[in-house]
Write a protein that holds these residues in place. Sequence first.
Motif, PDB file in Angstrom:
ATOM      1  N   SER A 166      -1.623   0.301   0.113  1.00 30.81           N
ATOM      2  CA  SER A 166      -0.588   0.011  -0.887  1.00 30.81           C
ATOM      3  C   SER A 166       0.688   0.820  -0.643  1.00 30.81           C
ATOM      4  CB  SER A 166      -1.122   0.295  -2.297  1.00 30.81           C
ATOM      5  OG  SER A 166      -1.411   1.670  -2.424  1.00 30.81           O
ATOM      6  N   LEU A 167       0.750   1.586   0.449  1.00 32.70           N
ATOM      7  CA  LEU A 167       1.981   2.336   0.741  1.00 32.70           C
ATOM      8  C   LEU A 167       3.074   1.362   1.171  1.00 32.70           C
ATOM      9  CD1 LEU A 167       0.742   5.461   2.738  1.00 32.70           C
ATOM     10  CD2 LEU A 167       1.135   5.214   0.295  1.00 32.70           C
ATOM     11  N   TYR A 168       4.193   1.392   0.500  1.00 32.61           N
ATOM     12  CA  TYR A 168       5.254   0.423   0.772  1.00 32.61           C
ATOM     13  C   TYR A 168       6.565   1.081   1.199  1.00 32.61           C
ATOM     14  CZ  TYR A 168       6.385   1.961  -3.899  1.00 32.61           C
ATOM     15  OH  TYR A 168       6.638   2.746  -4.984  1.00 32.61           O
ATOM     16  N   ASP A 169       6.749   2.378   0.867  1.00 34.53           N
ATOM     17  CA  ASP A 169       8.043   3.014   1.175  1.00 34.53           C
ATOM     18  C   ASP A 169       8.005   3.599   2.584  1.00 34.53           C
ATOM     19  OD1 ASP A 169       6.117   4.706   0.283  1.00 34.53           O
ATOM     20  OD2 ASP A 169       7.455   6.035  -0.804  1.00 34.53           O
ATOM     21  N   LEU A 170       8.085   2.685   3.528  1.00 32.28           N
ATOM     22  CA  LEU A 170       7.978   3.037   4.944  1.00 32.28           C
ATOM     23  C   LEU A 170       9.383   3.274   5.486  1.00 32.28           C
ATOM     24  CD1 LEU A 170       5.946   3.156   7.271  1.00 32.28           C
ATOM     25  CD2 LEU A 170       6.360   0.735   7.638  1.00 32.28           C
ATOM     26  N   THR A 171       9.684   4.513   5.846  1.00 33.78           N
ATOM     27  CA  THR A 171      11.026   4.805   6.349  1.00 33.78           C
ATOM     28  C   THR A 171      10.928   5.650   7.619  1.00 33.78           C
ATOM     29  OG1 THR A 171      11.130   6.774   4.964  1.00 33.78           O
ATOM     30  CG2 THR A 171      12.148   4.776   4.082  1.00 33.78           C
ATOM     31  N   GLY A 172      11.978   5.629   8.389  1.00 33.85           N
ATOM     32  CA  GLY A 172      12.023   6.445   9.594  1.00 33.85           C
ATOM     33  C   GLY A 172      13.446   6.468  10.128  1.00 33.85           C
ATOM     34  N   LEU A 173      13.758   7.480  10.911  1.00 35.07           N
ATOM     35  CA  LEU A 173      15.114   7.618  11.437  1.00 35.07           C
ATOM     36  C   LEU A 173      15.250   7.045  12.846  1.00 35.07           C
ATOM     37  CD1 LEU A 173      15.949  11.217  10.184  1.00 35.07           C
ATOM     38  CD2 LEU A 173      16.681   9.036   9.212  1.00 35.07           C
TER      39      LEU A 173
ATOM     40  N   GLU B 153      12.698   7.032  -9.214  1.00 34.52           N
ATOM     41  CA  GLU B 153      12.151   7.831 -10.313  1.00 34.52           C
ATOM     42  C   GLU B 153      10.885   7.170 -10.857  1.00 34.52           C
ATOM     43  OE1 GLU B 153      15.396   7.029 -10.147  1.00 34.52           O
ATOM     44  OE2 GLU B 153      16.182   9.005  -9.597  1.00 34.52           O
ATOM     45  N   GLN B 154      10.922   5.861 -10.993  1.00 32.95           N
ATOM     46  CA  GLN B 154       9.734   5.118 -11.415  1.00 32.95           C
ATOM     47  C   GLN B 154       9.123   4.452 -10.198  1.00 32.95           C
ATOM     48  OE1 GLN B 154      11.215   2.333 -14.282  1.00 32.95           O
ATOM     49  NE2 GLN B 154      11.038   3.744 -15.975  1.00 32.95           N
ATOM     50  N   ARG B 155       7.823   4.544 -10.074  1.00 29.86           N
ATOM     51  CA  ARG B 155       7.140   3.950  -8.922  1.00 29.86           C
ATOM     52  C   ARG B 155       6.328   2.746  -9.399  1.00 29.86           C
ATOM     53  NH1 ARG B 155       8.951   6.855  -4.474  1.00 29.86           N
ATOM     54  NH2 ARG B 155       7.058   6.382  -3.350  1.00 29.86           N
ATOM     55  N   PRO B 156       6.529   1.607  -8.762  1.00 29.46           N
ATOM     56  CA  PRO B 156       5.727   0.446  -9.152  1.00 29.46           C
ATOM     57  C   PRO B 156       4.262   0.610  -8.733  1.00 29.46           C
ATOM     58  CG  PRO B 156       7.024  -0.063  -7.212  1.00 29.46           C
ATOM     59  CD  PRO B 156       7.440   1.316  -7.648  1.00 29.46           C
ATOM     60  N   VAL B 157       3.373   0.041  -9.510  1.00 30.50           N
ATOM     61  CA  VAL B 157       1.946   0.041  -9.143  1.00 30.50           C
ATOM     62  C   VAL B 157       1.678  -1.266  -8.404  1.00 30.50           C
ATOM     63  CG1 VAL B 157      -0.419   0.072 -10.008  1.00 30.50           C
ATOM     64  CG2 VAL B 157       1.362   1.415 -11.162  1.00 30.50           C
ATOM     65  N   MET B 158       1.277  -1.142  -7.162  1.00 34.86           N
ATOM     66  CA  MET B 158       1.091  -2.340  -6.357  1.00 34.86           C
ATOM     67  C   MET B 158      -0.284  -2.952  -6.629  1.00 34.86           C
ATOM     68  SD  MET B 158       3.939  -1.884  -5.230  1.00 34.86           S
ATOM     69  CE  MET B 158       4.180  -3.356  -4.265  1.00 34.86           C
ATOM     70  N   PRO B 159      -0.383  -4.272  -6.522  1.00 35.27           N
ATOM     71  CA  PRO B 159      -1.690  -4.906  -6.733  1.00 35.27           C
ATOM     72  C   PRO B 159      -2.661  -4.522  -5.626  1.00 35.27           C
ATOM     73  CG  PRO B 159      -0.093  -6.500  -5.923  1.00 35.27           C
ATOM     74  CD  PRO B 159       0.671  -5.234  -6.194  1.00 35.27           C
ATOM     75  N   PRO B 160      -3.969  -4.611  -5.886  1.00 39.46           N
ATOM     76  CA  PRO B 160      -4.943  -4.155  -4.881  1.00 39.46           C
ATOM     77  C   PRO B 160      -4.873  -4.913  -3.573  1.00 39.46           C
ATOM     78  CG  PRO B 160      -6.064  -5.029  -6.851  1.00 39.46           C
ATOM     79  CD  PRO B 160      -4.589  -5.094  -7.111  1.00 39.46           C
ATOM     80  N   ASN B 161      -4.363  -6.108  -3.592  1.00 43.41           N
ATOM     81  CA  ASN B 161      -4.288  -6.858  -2.327  1.00 43.41           C
ATOM     82  C   ASN B 161      -2.902  -6.777  -1.691  1.00 43.41           C
ATOM     83  OD1 ASN B 161      -3.013  -8.368  -4.240  1.00 43.41           O
ATOM     84  ND2 ASN B 161      -3.948 -10.306  -3.684  1.00 43.41           N
TER      85      ASN B 161
ATOM     86  N   GLY C  54      -6.381   8.291  -4.036  1.00 43.89           N
ATOM     87  CA  GLY C  54      -7.169   7.450  -4.928  1.00 43.89           C
ATOM     88  C   GLY C  54      -6.582   6.071  -5.156  1.00 43.89           C
ATOM     89  N   THR C  55      -5.460   5.778  -4.507  1.00 44.21           N
ATOM     90  CA  THR C  55      -4.835   4.469  -4.707  1.00 44.21           C
ATOM     91  C   THR C  55      -5.467   3.403  -3.828  1.00 44.21           C
ATOM     92  OG1 THR C  55      -3.194   5.123  -3.073  1.00 44.21           O
ATOM     93  CG2 THR C  55      -2.575   5.352  -5.388  1.00 44.21           C
TER      94      THR C  55
END
Length: 199
Positions: A136-143, A49-57, A166-167
């Motif tokens: 900054s994409l971190y929610d990497l999922t796959g079946l 529900e809440q998404r963390p804001v990842m640092p630019p690096n 824009g991220t």
Amino acid sequence: MPINESDVKWIEPPRMGLLERLYLPAIWQGLQTTVKHMFGPKVTVQFPEQRPVMPPNYRGVHRLNRDEKGRVKCVACYMCSTACPARCIDIVAAPAPADWTDREKYPAVFVIDELRCIYCGMCEQACPCDAIELTSLYDLTGLSREEMMFDKEKLLSVFDQTVKMGTDPVRTRSGPLSIASDPPPPGQPPPEGLEGSRG
Ligand code: SF4
Ligand code: SF4
């Protein structure tokens, strides 16, 4: 080779006092840490529900950047796959189309095994033309494992997606600090060609 007996140094364990043997100081220190965190700033979030804001690096999913004409920027030089410690980048070079007069080669095939990758960022540091970046994409999922093999089209779609969101503006730039993971200095304009590549 056996160790010389004269090189062996024997150390006596420290003697514990009465309080230490009762564990009272250790319990007190543990309670102090607990209370400090109860009233300190909260770092956990209610994901998803809440998404963390990842640092630019932050080093998340890869993307292949496009040039100002929307073409893949990569020139198939193999620098990234050579630098990759996990050996998870597979490139097949081909002669560039005749109307691509600015390069000799382009990647006919470019695949990254996102499950094998250790997200070290060496590929983006090795790239001489800022063609590959970690986003900054971190929610990497796959079946399936096949789903996690990101081919050229998928990597280009990550570019389109992240630039549109824009991220992840294109962070790479020419100069001695041309490393995608480094956030650009304040006030620095976006790299040339960025505007044309934003779909
Ligand atoms: S981030 Fe590191 S492990 Fe992953 S593809 Fe790039 S160089 Fe290889
Ligand atoms: S280092 Fe850059 S230009 Fe060279 S193959 Fe990798 S992504 Fe392409």
